[in-house]
Design a protein around this motif. Structure first.
Motif, mmCIF file in Angstrom:
data_model
loop_
_atom_site.group_PDB
_atom_site.id
_atom_site.type_symbol
_atom_site.label_atom_id
_atom_site.label_comp_id
_atom_site.label_asym_id
_atom_site.label_seq_id
_atom_site.Cartn_x
_atom_site.Cartn_y
_atom_site.Cartn_z
ATOM 1 N N LEU A 46 1.057 -1.748 -0.028
ATOM 2 C CA LEU A 46 0.004 0.234 -0.101
ATOM 3 C C LEU A 46 1.132 1.369 0.135
ATOM 4 C CD1 LEU A 46 -2.776 -0.648 2.755
ATOM 5 C CD2 LEU A 46 -3.075 -0.803 0.815
ATOM 6 N N VAL A 47 0.823 2.306 -0.907
ATOM 7 C CA VAL A 47 0.801 4.035 -0.669
ATOM 8 C C VAL A 47 0.262 5.046 0.182
ATOM 9 C CG1 VAL A 47 2.812 3.117 -2.285
ATOM 10 C CG2 VAL A 47 0.560 3.829 -2.982
ATOM 11 N N TRP A 48 0.647 6.392 0.044
ATOM 12 C CA TRP A 48 -0.790 7.631 0.396
ATOM 13 C C TRP A 48 -0.268 7.716 -1.351
ATOM 14 C CZ3 TRP A 48 -2.234 8.508 5.070
ATOM 15 C CH2 TRP A 48 -3.779 9.979 4.457
ATOM 16 N N TYR A 49 -1.142 8.151 -1.433
ATOM 17 C CA TYR A 49 -1.437 7.942 -3.059
ATOM 18 C C TYR A 49 -2.420 8.998 -2.863
ATOM 19 C CZ TYR A 49 -0.070 8.033 -8.112
ATOM 20 O OH TYR A 49 -0.323 8.493 -9.239
ATOM 21 N N PRO A 50 -2.817 10.302 -2.333
ATOM 22 C CA PRO A 50 -4.220 10.466 -2.762
ATOM 23 C C PRO A 50 -5.016 11.501 -3.944
ATOM 24 C CG PRO A 50 -1.932 12.385 -1.922
ATOM 25 C CD PRO A 50 -1.334 10.882 -1.753
ATOM 26 N N ALA A 51 -6.044 12.116 -3.396
ATOM 27 C CA ALA A 51 -5.910 12.276 -4.672
ATOM 28 C C ALA A 51 -6.817 14.561 -5.129
ATOM 29 C CB ALA A 51 -7.849 11.605 -5.121
ATOM 30 N N GLU A 52 -6.922 13.852 -6.913
ATOM 31 C CA GLU A 52 -6.536 15.579 -7.109
ATOM 32 C C GLU A 52 -7.963 15.328 -7.627
ATOM 33 O OE1 GLU A 52 -3.325 18.788 -8.729
ATOM 34 O OE2 GLU A 52 -4.294 17.471 -10.662
ATOM 35 N N VAL A 53 -8.885 16.383 -7.485
ATOM 36 C CA VAL A 53 -10.293 16.783 -8.742
ATOM 37 C C VAL A 53 -9.806 17.763 -9.843
ATOM 38 C CG1 VAL A 53 -12.570 17.421 -8.505
ATOM 39 C CG2 VAL A 53 -11.376 15.769 -6.819
ATOM 40 N N ASN A 54 -10.133 17.527 -10.682
ATOM 41 C CA ASN A 54 -9.436 18.499 -11.923
ATOM 42 C C ASN A 54 -10.434 19.364 -12.540
ATOM 43 O OD1 ASN A 54 -8.816 16.316 -13.340
ATOM 44 N ND2 ASN A 54 -7.870 16.872 -14.148
ATOM 45 N N THR A 55 -11.021 19.875 -13.320
ATOM 46 C CA THR A 55 -11.206 19.908 -14.072
ATOM 47 C C THR A 55 -11.738 21.430 -14.895
ATOM 48 O OG1 THR A 55 -14.000 19.686 -14.755
ATOM 49 C CG2 THR A 55 -13.715 21.520 -12.596
ATOM 50 N N SER A 56 -12.859 21.658 -15.978
ATOM 51 C CA SER A 56 -11.844 23.586 -16.288
ATOM 52 C C SER A 56 -13.767 24.269 -16.186
ATOM 53 C CB SER A 56 -12.147 22.948 -17.406
ATOM 54 O OG SER A 56 -11.232 24.670 -18.203
ATOM 55 N N ILE A 57 -13.531 25.870 -15.631
ATOM 56 C CA ILE A 57 -13.854 26.242 -15.654
ATOM 57 C C ILE A 57 -15.032 26.926 -17.123
ATOM 58 C CG2 ILE A 57 -12.889 28.309 -16.735
ATOM 59 C CD1 ILE A 57 -14.590 30.241 -14.138
ATOM 60 N N ARG A 58 -14.453 26.328 -18.240
ATOM 61 C CA ARG A 58 -15.542 25.598 -19.793
ATOM 62 C C ARG A 58 -15.258 25.213 -19.897
ATOM 63 N NH1 ARG A 58 -14.606 30.377 -22.328
ATOM 64 N NH2 ARG A 58 -14.643 32.749 -21.805
ATOM 65 N N PRO A 59 -16.278 24.198 -21.300
ATOM 66 C CA PRO A 59 -16.089 22.814 -21.619
ATOM 67 C C PRO A 59 -15.044 22.447 -22.300
ATOM 68 C CG PRO A 59 -18.471 24.249 -22.525
ATOM 69 C CD PRO A 59 -17.379 24.852 -21.590
#
Length: 471
Positions: free
Chosen positions: A268-281
């Motif tokens: 197991l590892v410490w591997y945290p998440a990043e949520v990414n998206t754009s303000i436009r399409p």
């Protein structure tokens, strides 16, 4: 299944801790694609097309800071290969353009502006280069890529993130480049040891989509196999369209529960998440999308689920061809920042008592982390923190955060409200991690009880806060 003690022994590095505390930061997609109105350029566009005469990096950074962001990651080079700095190893750069008389450096201007306004700076360097002749040749291209990576990591001051993706196409010889990831990582570690290497890297994990969708429970302790960069490459965007940014996948909703970790106990590892998206399409600015900027309320909802769901939130904001952010984007960012500040300002003053031990400063720490986290006594059968108010208060959310320097330990949390001598459940969840924001319909309560009925080890809470309702 009883979780092995070593699950809670998996801990974040110092760079991962510093990154997690940033919570919310920006992506800036800008370059030749901005000038040609494309998402994915094919390379070899005339450098004369790059001339953003009004470029104002301070305008960009002021808008990001107004939204409450703490950093900015710039697309220093996208897949088309055009470099926003004067690279020594290719002529396909801003030095060959008319912008600033061929003496400009977008990377320097953004890095300097970020420092002036107190934001941290990060870089994105596409591994795919559709202009470079050595792409697809193996080690010769790795040498080229490492040279550019070295330039970016030595010329522009401290970098908080080296953001890599798995974009991969055919080179001039018809072959796909096999990236020497370990070499790239070694260079980043040597030159910027405090930077996290994100997505196609060992420090920060992609959430799995570009729509801003979040998991019901996000775990930072996951099987090491999730660090496989090639697996991420297979799921990266492969088409020049804005639909990918709104695609939500429903698979892999559970990455770290007891059931999900069965069979991986020793790896197991410490591997945290990043949520990414754009303000436009799309990720780059397109004039046709000027009326399609997402609302502040929609983005605030993503913020609550991401930053309030044991993740960081990376929001892309693309400048236009003239080098300025459009007013619609700036206005949304300002409204978003006010919405976040209002949410934080509605923390209800409370007196904390705990089921065992001493409360520390968990009730006054948020936003932020307590210096004296609460750790219950080993014999406490049902750990809990009670927040008592001066009178009945209408609340709509409770924030709970673990001291993740000691691992991720909470597996179930229950929030109860007290009214007329009766406790009722307001919300519950499984994973907590760095921070969990549990929202619910406004409820009038005299006190809140946060119970932790299931854990992987002795829970250590860094903050517990109640948020008042708007009306």
């Amino acid at each position: 299944m009883t979780p092995p003690a070593r699950w809670s022994a998996v801990r974040p590095s110092a760079r991962q801790l510093a990154w997690q505390a940033m919570e919310f930061y920006a992506f800036i997609h800008f370059g030749m694609n901005t000038m040609t109105d494309r998402e994915w350029g094919e390379g070899h566009d005339d450098p004369a097309a790059f001339d953003p005469a009004a470029l104002d990096a301070d305008q960009w950074i002021r808008a990001l800071k107004a939204a409450g962001m703490t950093g900015v990651i710039l697309t220093c080079k996208h897949h088309d290969g055009f470099c926003l700095w004067p690279s020594d190893v290719t002529a396909y750069t801003v030095a060959s353009s008319p912008w600033r008389g061929g003496r400009g450096d977008v990377v320097a201007e953004v890095a300097d502006a970020a420092r002036r306004h107190g934001l941290r700076f990060g870089i994105y360097l596409s591994p795919w280069d559709r202009t470079e002749a050595s792409y697809g040749s193996g080690s010769a291209y790795d040498d080229f890529y490492v040279a550019q990576l070295t330039e970016l990591l030595t010329r522009y001051g401290p970098v908080f993130s080296v953001w890599l993706d798995g974009a991969n196409g055919e080179g001039p010889n018809g072959r796909r480049q096999v990236y020497d990831w370990e070499r790239y990582y070694a260079v980043a570690r040597e030159l910027q040891p405090d930077a996290v290497i994100s997505v196609c890297g060992p420090d920060v994990r992609w959430c799995g989509n570009e729509a801003g969708d979040t998991r019901p429970d996000e775990w930072s302790v996951v099987p090491r196999a999730l660090q496989d960069a090639e697996r991420i490459a297979e799921r990266s965007q492969r088409a020049d369209d804005g639909a990918f940014a709104r695609l939500v996948r429903s698979d892999e909703r559970d990455l770290g529960s007891r059931a999900a970790l069965a069979g991986f106990e020793d790896d197991l590892v410490w591997y945290p998440a990043e949520v990414n998206t754009s303000i436009r399409p799309g990720w780059f600015h397109h004039p046709a999308e000027d009326a399609a900027v997402r609302s502040a309320e929609e983005l605030f909802g993503i913020y609550l689920r991401a930053v309030g769901g044991n993740s960081c939130f990376l929001l892309n904001v693309p400048p236009a061809r003239d080098g300025l952010l459009r007013e619609a984007d700036v206005a949304v960012l300002e409204r978003l920042g006010r919405r976040i500040e209002d949410f934080r300002a509605r923390r209800v003053t409370a007196t904390a008592t705990v089921s065992s031990g001493t409360a520390g400063d968990v009730a006054t720490a948020w936003p932020g982390r307590g210096r004296m986290p609460w750790r219950r006594d080993e014999a406490d059968p049902l750990p809990g923190v009670r927040l008592a108010f001066a009178g009945a208060r209408r609340i709509e959310a409770v924030v709970v955060g673990e001291d993740i320097a000691r691992g991720q330990r909470v597996e179930h949390v229950v929030v109860r409200g007290l009214r007329d001598g009766r406790w009722t459940i307001l919300a519950e969840a499984n994973a907590v991690g760095y921070q969990r924001i549990l929202s619910f319909p406004p409820a009038e309560t005299e006190a809140v009880l946060v119970e932790v009925p299931r854990t992987r080890d002795t829970p250590v809470l860094a903050c517990v806060a109640a948020i008042g309702a708007t009306s």
